[in-house]
Design a protein around this motif. Structure first.
Motif, PDB file in Angstrom:
ATOM      1  N   UNK A 511      -8.319  -1.451   5.663  1.00 39.70           N
ATOM      2  CA  UNK A 511      -7.022  -2.127   5.612  1.00 39.70           C
ATOM      3  C   UNK A 511      -7.052  -3.159   4.484  1.00 39.70           C
ATOM      4  N   UNK A 512      -5.870  -3.471   3.935  1.00 39.21           N
ATOM      5  CA  UNK A 512      -5.794  -4.437   2.853  1.00 39.21           C
ATOM      6  C   UNK A 512      -4.428  -5.104   2.865  1.00 39.21           C
ATOM      7  N   UNK A 513      -4.423  -6.426   2.657  1.00 39.24           N
ATOM      8  CA  UNK A 513      -3.187  -7.203   2.509  1.00 39.24           C
ATOM      9  C   UNK A 513      -2.914  -7.430   1.030  1.00 39.24           C
ATOM     10  N   UNK A 514      -1.639  -7.416   0.680  1.00 44.75           N
ATOM     11  CA  UNK A 514      -1.251  -7.696  -0.690  1.00 44.75           C
ATOM     12  C   UNK A 514      -1.265  -9.208  -0.906  1.00 44.75           C
ATOM     13  N   UNK A 515      -2.136  -9.724  -1.810  1.00 47.03           N
ATOM     14  CA  UNK A 515      -2.225 -11.174  -2.006  1.00 47.03           C
ATOM     15  C   UNK A 515      -1.013 -11.774  -2.718  1.00 47.03           C
ATOM     16  N   UNK A 516      -0.158 -10.928  -3.307  1.00 42.73           N
ATOM     17  CA  UNK A 516       1.011 -11.425  -4.040  1.00 42.73           C
ATOM     18  C   UNK A 516       2.322 -11.192  -3.316  1.00 42.73           C
ATOM     19  N   UNK A 517       2.312 -10.395  -2.241  1.00 42.58           N
ATOM     20  CA  UNK A 517       3.548 -10.066  -1.509  1.00 42.58           C
ATOM     21  C   UNK A 517       3.318 -10.351  -0.026  1.00 42.58           C
ATOM     22  N   UNK A 518       3.878 -11.406   0.538  1.00 46.12           N
ATOM     23  CA  UNK A 518       3.694 -11.710   1.961  1.00 46.12           C
ATOM     24  C   UNK A 518       4.224 -10.581   2.853  1.00 46.12           C
ATOM     25  N   UNK A 519       3.431 -10.272   3.875  1.00 45.75           N
ATOM     26  CA  UNK A 519       3.838  -9.284   4.858  1.00 45.75           C
ATOM     27  C   UNK A 519       3.580  -7.846   4.479  1.00 45.75           C
ATOM     28  N   UNK A 520       3.018  -7.559   3.315  1.00 50.27           N
ATOM     29  CA  UNK A 520       2.757  -6.184   2.884  1.00 50.27           C
ATOM     30  C   UNK A 520       1.312  -5.820   3.181  1.00 50.27           C
ATOM     31  N   UNK A 521       1.122  -4.833   4.055  1.00 52.30           N
ATOM     32  CA  UNK A 521      -0.206  -4.393   4.464  1.00 52.30           C
ATOM     33  C   UNK A 521      -0.287  -2.878   4.332  1.00 52.30           C
ATOM     34  N   UNK A 522      -1.469  -2.372   3.914  1.00 47.91           N
ATOM     35  CA  UNK A 522      -1.684  -0.932   3.804  1.00 47.91           C
ATOM     36  C   UNK A 522      -2.934  -0.546   4.584  1.00 47.91           C
ATOM     37  N   UNK A 566      -4.254  -9.604  -9.278  1.00 54.28           N
ATOM     38  CA  UNK A 566      -3.551 -10.172 -10.426  1.00 54.28           C
ATOM     39  C   UNK A 566      -2.270  -9.432 -10.774  1.00 54.28           C
ATOM     40  N   UNK A 567      -1.873  -8.472  -9.958  1.00 57.88           N
ATOM     41  CA  UNK A 567      -0.627  -7.749 -10.172  1.00 57.88           C
ATOM     42  C   UNK A 567      -0.044  -7.399  -8.808  1.00 57.88           C
ATOM     43  N   UNK A 568       1.243  -7.574  -8.579  1.00 56.23           N
ATOM     44  CA  UNK A 568       1.783  -7.477  -7.224  1.00 56.23           C
ATOM     45  C   UNK A 568       1.846  -6.071  -6.642  1.00 56.23           C
ATOM     46  N   UNK A 569       1.981  -5.044  -7.462  1.00 56.59           N
ATOM     47  CA  UNK A 569       2.221  -3.711  -6.913  1.00 56.59           C
ATOM     48  C   UNK A 569       1.256  -2.661  -7.466  1.00 56.59           C
ATOM     49  N   UNK A 570       0.019  -3.035  -7.678  1.00 57.94           N
ATOM     50  CA  UNK A 570      -1.004  -2.099  -8.143  1.00 57.94           C
ATOM     51  C   UNK A 570      -2.067  -1.962  -7.063  1.00 57.94           C
ATOM     52  N   UNK A 571      -2.345  -0.734  -6.657  1.00 54.65           N
ATOM     53  CA  UNK A 571      -3.249  -0.464  -5.544  1.00 54.65           C
ATOM     54  C   UNK A 571      -4.241   0.613  -5.957  1.00 54.65           C
ATOM     55  N   UNK A 572      -5.478   0.504  -5.487  1.00 52.25           N
ATOM     56  CA  UNK A 572      -6.529   1.494  -5.765  1.00 52.25           C
ATOM     57  C   UNK A 572      -7.116   1.988  -4.452  1.00 52.25           C
ATOM     58  N   UNK A 573      -7.492   3.270  -4.438  1.00 53.76           N
ATOM     59  CA  UNK A 573      -8.128   3.846  -3.255  1.00 53.76           C
ATOM     60  C   UNK A 573      -9.068   4.954  -3.708  1.00 53.76           C
ATOM     61  N   UNK A 574     -10.011   5.300  -2.833  1.00 52.80           N
ATOM     62  CA  UNK A 574     -10.988   6.352  -3.146  1.00 52.80           C
ATOM     63  C   UNK A 574     -11.631   6.807  -1.847  1.00 52.80           C
TER      64      UNK A 574
END
Length: 681
Positions: A511-522, A566-574
């Motif tokens: 799981x990961x929280x977005x540090x730049x967007x409150x309430x956004x979790x993936x 350092x960017x609000x909508x960039x996500x990485x996964x593997x």
């Protein structure tokens, strides 16, 4: 397979990475050599004497012109010009060949002298024969005086042959020279014979201009065009340099029998993703954590790696061809081998030399305070930035001080493998842990084991995370797909503020929280998909998180996911595939409509300022004075960990455990830059 990944915040990496770096052992050896005044400068190149063009006799024999007459001024000038050309065409390597040729000629001259000695022996034999015949002639003169005239003629015939042998002449001799006169030696003098040869004028300056030597006006042409080399170096530097717009992340990758750390660069302007450099690892990696403090206490770009080995390796990501980690926390104890190597290098090997290392060696051949099994979880403290927490398959949680390379504390509150550890983003002494014993624990690193609080979860813990915008909320994901969130201020009640099943069949891997967007979790799952949730104001409304969409990333089963800080909508996964997938959600209209207005301006900068302040912010309900006092206590605890590498007054010591699993070491080497095709969504 990529088991774990971590983003490198913007501005942390060195924009001009180094190619190599001296290891700690090499630095210590250099210091020891300096103390003993031992210089290790490279061997100076042996310089051959410079041959002057003014002195023709100083040239090697095959280039001399002095065997000819120098009475004529033209011949003398030609000899000087020839010597100048000889000096022009000779560099150090050619001069050595000339010297070898001179030695060979010297040997030939010695052989010729030996041949002359043989001729002298033959001449002596002829003279002996002449003396014998002379005696016979005298006897014949006594017997018959009438034959004097005939004997005189015989002597006249023999004497010219002797004169010919002595003089070395090949021409015919007349009877008038039979008296043995040495006047024939004067014929060897060629001074009176004029030299009628013609010499072509030589333009020495022209040869220099054509680049026939490293000496002259165009030396750069002969040795290589420095301008072209600089241009090539500049091109290579552009390939490895990091620009301000580049996004960097590091991934722990395994391919068959080879394991490595790969540092990726994502060019946000062009959308190009490639491997900047890689670092071979000795064992299969399981987890990693990024930090910005070096073992020497200075700022840098480092990554701690946990593998099947019991040691934690800390690598410098700003070194392209790293051969050894900057330090190893715990693991195999190599103190004896290192000390013996230093001793042998300084004093030479000594037979029968013995040292007592029993006082510094731990059990099972490991360093004191080391884990005894695989490292499954790591977390680098963002407030006390020299502290690292680790969870292991030996059921323990350990604290490490990277500046001392020693264990500062050990906790034994779990009964099974520790799968997850996470420091609080602002309260630097608060640590959350998750285990396969189906519990999530909250502990204060300054307190004792009795102060640890636990809650039960329905399955094995897979991941835990703190909400960066509501730092009192702790979230945990379990193997059965359940995700729960607790308010740590009411952690003892074991009642979550919200709970739901994110993925019933594939479970939740991370799981990961977005540090730049409150309430956004993936969340990511082994069903190869990413799920996006809105958790804002869910706790206050007593509701469950709202699913906002999912996406199949097409890189296999997903094991790890993370937002770029350092960017609000960039996500990485593997995951189980060999590729890393990025998802740039900037142009996703559904996501932008939901979360676009929540972007926190300068979130990463505010977090960085918080680090620079030393983490003075506290949890809600605490005052600043108590927070400062608690941080001071924690710093004192870390600094007073002592040589026993344990916090015996605060936490339990390491218990006796059986040996853990490990894998054989691989050959280490540097990795060159290589571009690969990766998925960018």
């Amino acid at each position: 397979m990529i088991s774990s990944l971590a983003w490198i915040p913007a501005g942390v990496a060195d924009p001009k990475p180094k190619k190599y770096e001296l290891s700690k052992a090499e630095q210590e050896l250099i210091q020891m050599l300096e103390k003993q005044n031992i210089t290790t400068t490279p061997t100076e190149t042996k310089k051959l004497p410079i041959i002057s063009t003014d002195d023709a006799n100083a040239l090697p024999a095959d280039l001399r012109m002095d065997e000819y007459s120098d009475d004529d001024d033209e011949n003398n000038n030609a000899a000087i010009a020839g010597s100048a050309v000889g000096n022009l065409l000779m560099n150090n390597r050619m001069l050595e060949d000339v010297m070898d040729e001179e030695a060979r000629r010297h040997e030939e001259e010695e052989e010729e002298e030996e041949d002359d000695d043989d001729d002298d022996d033959e001449l002596e034999d002829v003279m002996d024969e002449e003396a014998r015949r002379h005696e016979e002639e005298e006897e014949e003169e006594e017997d018959d005086d009438d034959d004097d005239e005939e004997q005189q003629q015989q002597r006249q015939q023999i004497h010219p042959k002797l004169n010919k042998k002595k003089a070395g002449e090949n021409g015919d001799d007349n009877d008038e020279h039979s008296d043995g006169d040495d006047s024939d030696d004067d014929d060897d003098d060629l001074a009176d014979i004029p030299d009628t040869r013609e010499y072509t004028p030589i333009d020495v300056e022209g040869l220099q201009a054509m680049g026939f030597s490293h000496v002259g006006s165009n030396s750069a042409t002969y040795m290589g065009d420095d301008g072209a080399d600089n241009a090539d170096d500049g091109s290579d530097a552009d390939d490895v340099n990091i620009s301000a717009d580049d996004a960097l992340l590091v991934a722990a990758k395994t391919e068959e029998d080879f394991a490595s750390l790969e540092v990726f660069v994502y060019e946000q302007k062009t959308g190009n993703l490639f491997v900047h450099h890689d670092i071979p690892l000795p064992a299969f990696p399981l987890c990693l954590a990024h930090g910005d403090v070096s073992p020497s206490g200075t700022a840098g770009n480092f990554c701690a790696v946990g593998t099947f080995n019991p040691g934690i390796e800390v690598w410098n990501l700003d070194v392209l061809n790293a051969l050894e980690p900057s330090c190893v926390l715990g693991g195999e104890d190599t103190t004896m081998a290192d000390d013996l190597m230093r001793y042998n290098m300084m004093n030479g090997p000594q037979k029968g030399m013995q040292h007592d290392y029993s006082s510094s060696h731990g059990k099972n051949g490991l360093k004191p305070g080391s884990h005894v099994d695989a490292i499954m979880a790591l977390s680098w403290n963002t407030v006390h930035r020299q502290v690292i927490a680790s969870g292991s398959a030996d059921c323990t949680v350990k604290l490490w001080d990277i500046t001392k390379e020693s264990n500062a504390g050990t906790f034994h509150h779990h009964k099974d493998k520790v799968q997850a550890v996470a420091w609080h983003p602002q309260e630097g002494t608060l640590l959350a842990t998750g285990s396969y014993d189906r519990t999530v624990a909250l502990l204060d690193a300054r307190g004792s084991a009795d102060s640890i609080k636990k809650v039960k979860i329905p399955a094995d813990c897979e991941a835990i995370a703190w909400d960066p915008h509501n730092n009192q909320y702790l979230t945990a994901a379990s193997e059965d797909g359940t995700v729960k969130c607790w308010d740590v201020r009411k952690f003892s009640t074991s009642t979550p503020v919200w709970s739901f099943v994110a993925n019933e069949y594939g479970g939740v891997s991370d799981i990961s929280y977005n540090p730049s967007v409150p309430g956004m979790m993936v969340t990511c799952s082994t069903d190869k998909t990413i799920q996006i949730y809105d958790v804002k104001n869910v706790a206050e409304a007593s509701k469950t998180p709202v699913a906002c969409g999912s996406k199949d990333m097409n890189v296999g089963k997903l094991y790890t996911v993370s937002f770029y800080p350092s960017s609000p909508f960039l996500l990485a996964c593997a995951g189980s595939g060999h590729d890393l997938a990025l998802w740039d959600m900037t142009h996703e209209s559904a996501i932008q409509n939901k979360f676009g207005s929540r972007v926190v301006v300068g979130a990463a900068q505010s977090q960085q300022k918080h680090k620079q302040r030393g983490g003075d912010n506290t949890m809600e309900g605490d005052d600043d004075e108590n927070a400062n006092a608690s941080n001071a206590d924690f710093e004192a605890m870390m600094s007073n960990s002592g040589n026993d590498n344990s916090n015996s007054n605060k936490v339990p010591d390491l218990k006796k455990n059986k040996g853990g699993g490990s894998s054989s070491k691989k050959k280490r080497g540097g990795g060159n830059k290589k571009k690969k095709a990766h998925k960018v969504r």
